[in-house]
Design an enzyme around this catalytic site. Structure first.
Site: not given
Ligand code: AMP
Length: 136
Positions: A87, A94, A100
């Site tokens: 995203n 995002q 990522h």
């Molecule tokens: P996005 O919406 O593409 O920015 O995705 C961020 C992702 O990070 C989400 O799927 C969250 O569940 C994941 N996330 C947030 N904090 C952590 C964490 N401490 N460890 C692993 N994943 C995380």
């Protein structure tokens, strides 16, 4: 000290379930998985999104996505396939502004990441092509 959550995972300041790591990238399980084995792959050098990521790190992220997909395929999870997703920007969903890629295993067509689309097209395919290829 960085305030970026994913940088803290790289620095091992907060815990994560790391499944692969090398000099340039790290891959760990998403804390709120959409499917079993949902993994995030990130560059170790912080950049907010794909466009601002150095080519070296972008290449390494791609290679790590391949490695992690093989790890998942060779595991007991046995996914049928994967959705790869990144995203970019708040409007695109995002939440964490450290670039990522999501690797979301697929186990059934009606589970995991389900894509829905809403078409609101302003231009014809020909017009779009012209806009993309004509010199200003
Ligand atoms: P996005 O919406 O593409 O920015 O995705 C961020 C992702 O990070 C989400 O799927 C969250 O569940 C994941 N996330 C947030 N904090 C952590 C964490 N401490 N460890 C692993 N994943 C995380």
């Amino acid at each position: 000290m960085s305030t970026c959550l994913f940088c803290k995972i790289i620095q091992k300041e907060i815990p994560a379930k790391i499944i692969f790591e090398n000099e340039y990238t790290i891959a760990f399980l998403d804390i709120n998985p959409i499917a079993d084995g949902h993994t995030l792959v990130i560059p170790k050098k912080c950049s907010k999104d794909l466009l601002s990521t150095d080519d070296l790190y972008l290449n390494e992220v791609a290679l790590t996505i391949k490695k992690v997909s093989n790890i998942l395929n060779n595991s007991a999870l046995k996914p049928w396939g994967f959705n790869y997703l990144s995203n970019q920007g708040e409007m695109a969903g995002q939440e964490i502004f450290h670039f990522h890629f999501h690797i979301i295993p697929k186990y059934a067509s009606n589970q995991g990441l389900l894509l829905s689309t809403k078409r609101e097209l302003k231009f014809s395919l020909d017009d779009v092509y012209k806009k993309l290829t004509s010199k200003k």
